[in-house]
Design a protein around this motif. Sequence first.
Motif, PDB file in Angstrom:
ATOM      1  N   LYS A  14       0.819  -1.238  -0.009  1.00 19.53           N
ATOM      2  CA  LYS A  14      -0.097  -0.048   0.030  1.00 19.53           C
ATOM      3  C   LYS A  14       0.864   1.086  -0.227  1.00 19.53           C
ATOM      4  N   PHE A  15       0.338   2.207  -0.621  1.00 18.89           N
ATOM      5  CA  PHE A  15       0.987   3.520  -0.723  1.00 18.89           C
ATOM      6  C   PHE A  15       0.292   4.534   0.435  1.00 18.89           C
ATOM      7  N   TYR A  16      -1.021   4.218   0.977  1.00 16.92           N
ATOM      8  CA  TYR A  16      -1.739   4.877   1.688  1.00 16.92           C
ATOM      9  C   TYR A  16      -1.853   4.102   2.932  1.00 16.92           C
ATOM     10  N   SER A  17      -1.778   4.851   4.168  1.00 16.54           N
ATOM     11  CA  SER A  17      -2.174   4.185   5.261  1.00 16.54           C
ATOM     12  C   SER A  17      -3.249   5.067   6.084  1.00 16.54           C
ATOM     13  N   SER A  36       0.109   9.380   3.163  1.00 14.82           N
ATOM     14  CA  SER A  36       0.621   8.971   1.735  1.00 14.82           C
ATOM     15  C   SER A  36       2.208   8.768   1.906  1.00 14.82           C
ATOM     16  N   ASN A  37       2.748   7.843   1.216  1.00  6.50           N
ATOM     17  CA  ASN A  37       4.193   7.827   1.326  1.00  6.50           C
ATOM     18  C   ASN A  37       4.908   8.619   0.114  1.00  6.50           C
ATOM     19  N   ASN A  38       4.117   9.002  -0.810  1.00  4.09           N
ATOM     20  CA  ASN A  38       4.299   9.969  -1.814  1.00  4.09           C
ATOM     21  C   ASN A  38       3.387  10.934  -2.394  1.00  4.09           C
ATOM     22  N   GLY A  63       2.872  12.468   3.638  1.00  5.64           N
ATOM     23  CA  GLY A  63       2.177  12.907   4.909  1.00  5.64           C
ATOM     24  C   GLY A  63       0.668  12.833   4.978  1.00  5.64           C
ATOM     25  N   GLU A  64       0.356  13.506   6.072  1.00  5.08           N
ATOM     26  CA  GLU A  64      -1.179  13.525   6.098  1.00  5.08           C
ATOM     27  C   GLU A  64      -2.003  14.311   5.466  1.00  5.08           C
ATOM     28  N   ASN A  65      -3.197  13.773   4.886  1.00  2.00           N
ATOM     29  CA  ASN A  65      -4.011  14.486   3.658  1.00  2.00           C
ATOM     30  C   ASN A  65      -5.499  14.497   4.197  1.00  2.00           C
ATOM     31  N   HIS A  88      -0.214   2.848  -9.566  1.00  2.00           N
ATOM     32  CA  HIS A  88       0.546   2.011  -9.030  1.00  2.00           C
ATOM     33  C   HIS A  88      -0.256   0.921  -8.371  1.00  2.00           C
ATOM     34  N   ILE A  89      -1.502   1.463  -7.791  1.00  2.00           N
ATOM     35  CA  ILE A  89      -2.325   0.524  -6.737  1.00  2.00           C
ATOM     36  C   ILE A  89      -3.515   1.135  -6.539  1.00  2.00           C
TER      37      ILE A  89
END
Length: 97
Positions: A14-17, A36-38, A63-65, A88-89
């Motif tokens: 995952k790219f988002y957590s 987000s990681n990017n 970061g946080e969104n 990507h995902i």
Amino acid sequence: MGYLTGGTHNESNKFYSNIHITSNTFNDESWLKLISNNDSNINIKAIHINGKETSFMSTIHVGENKISLRPFEHLPQGIYNIELQNNHIRQSLKWVK
């Protein structure tokens, strides 16, 4: 009013957590929050249980969104699958509006 009833897909890649939806019951405004990681552009799609879909694009940063779900305010109350997709995902969660 809405709340998260599910989790994410593709957990290992995952790219988002910390994805969740918060709602303000006083004005019926909902927000999608995630980390987000990017930096990327994502498509945010709402899919009703009857199959009807609507979506919008948003830009997120590392970061946080906090993304307003105002583009979905016209949707009737119900159960939706919210999909987040970039190149990507794809990740999703359930939302009860």
